[in-house]
Design a protein around this motif. Structure first.
Motif, PDB file in Angstrom:
ATOM      1  N   ALA A  77       0.682  -1.207   0.218  1.00  0.00           N
ATOM      2  CA  ALA A  77      -0.219   0.107   0.091  1.00  0.00           C
ATOM      3  C   ALA A  77       1.108   0.627  -0.005  1.00  0.00           C
ATOM      4  O   ALA A  77       0.540   2.314  -0.923  1.00  0.00           O
ATOM      5  N   PHE A  78       2.079   1.161   0.933  1.00  0.00           N
ATOM      6  CA  PHE A  78       2.890   2.578   0.715  1.00  0.00           C
ATOM      7  C   PHE A  78       3.997   2.795  -0.580  1.00  0.00           C
ATOM      8  O   PHE A  78       3.644   3.811  -1.471  1.00  0.00           O
ATOM      9  N   TYR A  79       4.049   1.737  -0.998  1.00  0.00           N
ATOM     10  CA  TYR A  79       4.462   2.102  -2.318  1.00  0.00           C
ATOM     11  C   TYR A  79       3.616   2.844  -3.543  1.00  0.00           C
ATOM     12  O   TYR A  79       4.083   3.047  -4.619  1.00  0.00           O
ATOM     13  N   ILE A  80       2.466   2.014  -4.143  1.00  0.00           N
ATOM     14  CA  ILE A  80       1.477   2.627  -4.365  1.00  0.00           C
ATOM     15  C   ILE A  80       1.466   3.975  -4.007  1.00  0.00           C
ATOM     16  O   ILE A  80       1.165   5.065  -5.136  1.00  0.00           O
ATOM     17  N   ILE A  81       1.655   4.092  -3.169  1.00  0.00           N
ATOM     18  CA  ILE A  81       0.250   5.711  -2.520  1.00  0.00           C
ATOM     19  C   ILE A  81       2.035   6.875  -3.055  1.00  0.00           C
ATOM     20  O   ILE A  81       1.573   7.268  -3.512  1.00  0.00           O
ATOM     21  N   PHE A  82       3.242   6.309  -2.639  1.00  0.00           N
ATOM     22  CA  PHE A  82       4.449   7.102  -3.442  1.00  0.00           C
ATOM     23  C   PHE A  82       4.813   6.644  -4.640  1.00  0.00           C
ATOM     24  O   PHE A  82       6.041   7.159  -4.871  1.00  0.00           O
ATOM     25  N   GLN A  83       4.148   5.510  -5.543  1.00  0.00           N
ATOM     26  CA  GLN A  83       4.920   5.570  -6.278  1.00  0.00           C
ATOM     27  C   GLN A  83       5.167   6.408  -8.249  1.00  0.00           C
ATOM     28  O   GLN A  83       5.169   6.713  -8.889  1.00  0.00           O
ATOM     29  N   THR A  84       3.599   7.503  -6.956  1.00  0.00           N
ATOM     30  CA  THR A  84       3.995   9.273  -8.337  1.00  0.00           C
ATOM     31  C   THR A  84       4.334   9.702  -7.182  1.00  0.00           C
ATOM     32  O   THR A  84       4.743  10.762  -8.589  1.00  0.00           O
ATOM     33  N   GLU A  85       5.447   9.615  -6.830  1.00  0.00           N
ATOM     34  CA  GLU A  85       6.074  11.045  -6.068  1.00  0.00           C
ATOM     35  C   GLU A  85       7.391  11.034  -6.533  1.00  0.00           C
ATOM     36  O   GLU A  85       7.590   9.926  -6.756  1.00  0.00           O
ATOM     37  N   ASN A  86       7.502  12.073  -6.401  1.00  0.00           N
ATOM     38  CA  ASN A  86       8.902  12.946  -6.772  1.00  0.00           C
ATOM     39  C   ASN A  86      10.156  11.604  -5.403  1.00  0.00           C
ATOM     40  O   ASN A  86      10.076  12.108  -4.177  1.00  0.00           O
ATOM     41  N   PRO A  87      11.188  10.539  -5.570  1.00  0.00           N
ATOM     42  CA  PRO A  87      11.744  10.108  -4.796  1.00  0.00           C
ATOM     43  C   PRO A  87      12.714  10.661  -3.623  1.00  0.00           C
ATOM     44  O   PRO A  87      13.475  10.648  -2.683  1.00  0.00           O
ATOM     45  N   GLU A  88      12.986  12.014  -4.632  1.00  0.00           N
ATOM     46  CA  GLU A  88      14.092  12.599  -3.311  1.00  0.00           C
ATOM     47  C   GLU A  88      13.821  13.408  -2.807  1.00  0.00           C
ATOM     48  O   GLU A  88      14.207  14.117  -2.115  1.00  0.00           O
ATOM     49  N   ASN A  89      12.805  13.738  -2.725  1.00  0.00           N
ATOM     50  CA  ASN A  89      11.764  14.092  -1.671  1.00  0.00           C
ATOM     51  C   ASN A  89      11.591  13.157  -0.802  1.00  0.00           C
ATOM     52  O   ASN A  89      11.251  13.851   1.520  1.00  0.00           O
ATOM     53  N   LEU A  90      11.208  11.469  -0.372  1.00  0.00           N
ATOM     54  CA  LEU A  90      10.324  10.934   0.337  1.00  0.00           C
ATOM     55  C   LEU A  90      11.456   9.579  -0.474  1.00  0.00           C
ATOM     56  O   LEU A  90      10.468   9.106  -1.067  1.00  0.00           O
ATOM     57  N   GLY A  91      12.177   9.519   0.144  1.00  0.00           N
ATOM     58  CA  GLY A  91      13.086   8.310  -0.670  1.00  0.00           C
ATOM     59  C   GLY A  91      12.784   6.861  -0.075  1.00  0.00           C
ATOM     60  O   GLY A  91      13.646   5.721  -0.036  1.00  0.00           O
ATOM     61  N   GLN A  92      11.693   6.404   1.394  1.00  0.00           N
ATOM     62  CA  GLN A  92      12.309   5.461   1.776  1.00  0.00           C
ATOM     63  C   GLN A  92      10.996   4.525   1.507  1.00  0.00           C
ATOM     64  O   GLN A  92      11.212   3.201   1.093  1.00  0.00           O
ATOM     65  N   PHE A  93      10.736   5.212   0.201  1.00  0.00           N
ATOM     66  CA  PHE A  93       9.496   4.300  -0.207  1.00  0.00           C
ATOM     67  C   PHE A  93       9.547   4.256  -1.965  1.00  0.00           C
ATOM     68  O   PHE A  93       8.628   3.984  -2.597  1.00  0.00           O
ATOM     69  N   TYR A  94      10.955   4.182  -2.727  1.00  0.00           N
ATOM     70  CA  TYR A  94      11.292   4.982  -3.441  1.00  0.00           C
ATOM     71  C   TYR A  94      11.297   3.407  -4.987  1.00  0.00           C
ATOM     72  O   TYR A  94      10.665   3.510  -5.687  1.00  0.00           O
ATOM     73  N   ASN A  95      11.067   2.247  -3.749  1.00  0.00           N
ATOM     74  CA  ASN A  95      10.782   1.078  -4.965  1.00  0.00           C
ATOM     75  C   ASN A  95      10.713  -0.537  -3.954  1.00  0.00           C
ATOM     76  O   ASN A  95      10.277   0.525  -2.836  1.00  0.00           O
ATOM     77  N   TYR A  96      10.368  -0.809  -4.160  1.00  0.00           N
ATOM     78  CA  TYR A  96       9.202  -2.277  -3.639  1.00  0.00           C
ATOM     79  C   TYR A  96      10.193  -2.898  -2.604  1.00  0.00           C
ATOM     80  O   TYR A  96       9.559  -3.204  -1.530  1.00  0.00           O
ATOM     81  N   PRO A  97      11.594  -2.908  -2.732  1.00  0.00           N
ATOM     82  CA  PRO A  97      12.167  -3.771  -1.716  1.00  0.00           C
ATOM     83  C   PRO A  97      12.403  -2.889  -0.999  1.00  0.00           C
ATOM     84  O   PRO A  97      12.248  -2.769   0.581  1.00  0.00           O
ATOM     85  N   MET A  98      12.517  -1.839  -0.781  1.00  0.00           N
ATOM     86  CA  MET A  98      12.790  -0.400   0.082  1.00  0.00           C
ATOM     87  C   MET A  98      12.192   0.054   0.381  1.00  0.00           C
ATOM     88  O   MET A  98      11.790   0.251   2.195  1.00  0.00           O
ATOM     89  N   SER A  99      10.047  -0.336   0.173  1.00  0.00           N
ATOM     90  CA  SER A  99       9.421   0.352   0.641  1.00  0.00           C
ATOM     91  C   SER A  99       9.071  -0.934   2.370  1.00  0.00           C
ATOM     92  O   SER A  99       8.471  -1.224   2.694  1.00  0.00           O
ATOM     93  N   LEU A 100       9.482  -2.415   1.607  1.00  0.00           N
ATOM     94  CA  LEU A 100       9.194  -3.446   2.298  1.00  0.00           C
ATOM     95  C   LEU A 100       9.887  -3.595   3.646  1.00  0.00           C
ATOM     96  O   LEU A 100      10.058  -4.166   4.585  1.00  0.00           O
ATOM     97  N   PHE A 101      11.158  -3.007   3.244  1.00  0.00           N
ATOM     98  CA  PHE A 101      12.595  -2.858   5.053  1.00  0.00           C
ATOM     99  C   PHE A 101      12.052  -1.861   5.340  1.00  0.00           C
ATOM    100  O   PHE A 101      11.713  -2.086   6.747  1.00  0.00           O
ATOM    101  N   THR A 102      11.445  -0.784   5.222  1.00  0.00           N
ATOM    102  CA  THR A 102      11.276   0.231   5.690  1.00  0.00           C
ATOM    103  C   THR A 102       9.791   0.612   6.191  1.00  0.00           C
ATOM    104  O   THR A 102       9.456   0.648   7.727  1.00  0.00           O
ATOM    105  N   THR A 103       9.008  -0.099   5.622  1.00  0.00           N
ATOM    106  CA  THR A 103       7.286  -1.177   6.866  1.00  0.00           C
ATOM    107  C   THR A 103       8.327  -2.058   8.042  1.00  0.00           C
ATOM    108  O   THR A 103       7.222  -2.083   8.748  1.00  0.00           O
ATOM    109  N   PHE A 104       9.018  -2.606   7.807  1.00  0.00           N
ATOM    110  CA  PHE A 104       9.531  -3.426   8.423  1.00  0.00           C
ATOM    111  C   PHE A 104       9.608  -2.674  10.349  1.00  0.00           C
ATOM    112  O   PHE A 104       9.829  -2.798  11.326  1.00  0.00           O
ATOM    113  N   GLU A 105      10.709  -2.352   9.612  1.00  0.00           N
ATOM    114  CA  GLU A 105      11.443  -0.830  10.695  1.00  0.00           C
ATOM    115  C   GLU A 105      10.224   0.083  11.024  1.00  0.00           C
ATOM    116  O   GLU A 105      10.667  -0.139  12.528  1.00  0.00           O
ATOM    117  N   LEU A 106       9.323   0.018  10.776  1.00  0.00           N
ATOM    118  CA  LEU A 106       7.976   1.201  11.093  1.00  0.00           C
ATOM    119  C   LEU A 106       6.886  -0.594  11.967  1.00  0.00           C
ATOM    120  O   LEU A 106       6.789   0.321  13.056  1.00  0.00           O
TER     121      LEU A 106
END
Length: 509
Positions: free
Chosen positions: A313-342
């Protein structure tokens, strides 16, 4: 047929009847003192009636059989010297050890036999004389071995990177050396010695572990917590990672850091195995094993489902956003790791308030915080607390079983010259070639008196109880000459069998 009946009697719930019938059948055995005795014939599982009594936790039958095997040497007052036959008990030169069968069974009643004579004395003798010193030396040797391996990893052959960076996120400045460049200086040769020691240690681990797996079976060898099953998995995986690292070094293959890092984690985690040699730390290793392979494994399935759903869900939400401003969900593997930390509350909710955040981010993050932090983490804490409570009630019993399993393991792996046989040969007392354990037993008269008090506290039949109550009241009038008010009060409070026991105790005092 007689041997089959003996095995059936061991499993009977009526233990008194089983002991009498057992003795009756043996009285018709013509070879009771020879190698063809009914008691020495094993069933299809390789268990004699004596071993079956231990595996089933039949303490009454076990004590009955031990009474038949003991020999009184001399007696002086309350002191008595007894020789107990160690046949089928001592794990020395036994293919299927009686002690190993007890600690490997899943029945808790079987572990109670470890507190009975002569098993308790035999284990104490083996552990104090040979087991504890060898185990402490093995722990020290393993720690030094892991320090050597760690230093080899810290000073592994690296060289500065020469190629250009292809991405702004590329942060690599060192790369692995080729095999021809890795062993040129004196420091490289010194590291080579440590690497050879590491590889030889890994090979020795596999040589020692694989025969036991083939002998016991993988399911039983890895599945028993008391036998150190999880730690066997860890140490075998560690040895395999060492060999994989060696192959990658010899073939100059990039990526040796993957098996090397796994080996470091597994190797140092295996140090917890040696905590079983200490009564203060041994029970906690059992708690850790049960929590990891019980509670945590079940919890990980639920956690994986939650993380997978919300990370998508987080990856789909930020898929259209600029990754330079919020890069925790810039691709799917990074989104999984960030969600695990959360999920584990390692980081706070990633947000850049200098830009407009999607509205659905707030909605999804609110639901995630409720489900993950408030619900599931507290569920994990409750599960672990329940496991801690259950293990704490039998911690001493489990630790003694750990000591027995460790003693049997050391006795099997060490050479015979380093571990002589325990006990006394029967030839010294004219008892043949069997080995015996000499124990001095002290008969305490106070203990016998307390046993009579215990019997008095047991509930009796109604008629017997009423007759005993009348006798107690008469004797109380004669001995103490109590007031009528006190006597009536005593009558009202003496309607329990425990009061009758206290009266007998008071009179004797």
């Amino acid at each position: 047929l007689g041997n089959t009946v003996l095995h059936i009697l061991v499993l009977q719930p009526n233990k008194t009847f089983a002991c009498h019938m057992y003795s009756l059948i043996l009285s018709y055995d013509r070879n009771k003192d020879g190698p063809g005795s009914l008691e020495l014939i094993a069933n299809n599982e390789g268990l004699t009636p004596f071993k079956l009594a231990g595996v089933e936790g039949n303490t009454v039958m076990f004590q009955y059989l031990m009474q038949k095997r003991k020999h009184n040497i001399w007696s002086f007052g309350p002191l008595t010297t007894v020789l107990y036959d160690l046949t089928e008990i001592d794990s020395w030169a036994e293919d299927q050890s009686f002690l190993e069968l007890i600690v490997s069974t899943k029945k808790r009643e079987a572990r109670q036999i470890l507190d009975l004579t002569p098993v308790k004395e035999l284990v104490s003798l083996k552990w104090n004389m040979y087991g504890r010193p060898y185990f402490c030396f093995l722990a020290l040797f393993y720690i030094l071995y892991m320090v050597c391996f760690t230093m080899c990893c810290v000073y592994r052959p690296l060289k500065p990177r020469t190629g250009n960076r292809t991405s702004s996120r590329d942060n690599t400045i060192y790369v692995q050396k080729m095999l021809q460049e890795s062993y040129l200086t004196y420091e490289d040769e010194l590291r080579l010695v440590g690497e050879l020691i590491t590889v030889i240690g890994a090979v020795v681990i596999l040589v020692l572990e694989i025969p036991d797996i083939l002998r016991v079976g993988a399911a039983k060898y890895f599945g028993q917590t008391i036998l150190g099953g999880p730690f066997h998995i860890i140490v075998i995986t560690y040895a395999c990672m060492i060999l994989v690292t060696m192959v990658m070094r010899l073939t100059s293959t990039n990526g040796e850091v993957v098996p090397m890092s796994f080996a470091l984690v597994l190797g140092w985690c295996n140090v917890m195995y040696f905590a079983r040699g200490f009564q203060m730390l041994g029970p906690f290793t059992i708690m850790i094993q049960k929590m990891i392979f019980g509670d945590l494994m079940r919890f990980c399935w639920l956690m994986a489902v939650v993380i997978l759903g919300f990370a998508s869900a987080f990856y789909i939400i930020f898929q259209t956003e600029n990754p330079e401003n919020l890069g925790q969900f810039y691709n799917y593997p990074m989104s999984l790791f960030t969600t695990f930390e959360l999920f584990l509350t390692i980081i706070d909710g990633p947000a850049n308030y200098d830009v407009d955040l999607p509205f659905m981010y707030s909605v999804v993050y609110f639901a995630f915080a409720i489900i993950a932090t408030l619900l599931m983490l507290n569920l994990l804490i409750a599960m672990m607390g329940d496991t801690h409570w259950r293990v704490a009630h039998e911690r001493d019993e489990l630790w003694r079983a750990q000591v027995v399993a460790t003693t049997v393991m050391l006795e099997r792996k060490l050479p015979r010259c380093l571990w002589p046989r325990s006990g006394i040969c029967g030839r010294e007392y004219g008892l043949g070639d069997r080995w015996y354990l000499r124990i001095e037993d002290r008969v305490d008269p106070n203990k016998q008196k307390m046993m009579r008090y215990t019997e008095a506290f047991k509930p009796q039949d109604r008629d017997t109880y009423e007759k005993g109550l009348e006798k107690l009241e008469i004797s109380r009038d004669i001995l103490y000459k109590k007031e009528p008010s006190a006597l009536s009060l005593s009558r009202s409070t003496s309607r329990t069998s425990s009061h009758r026991g206290w009266e007998i105790l008071r009179r004797n005092t």
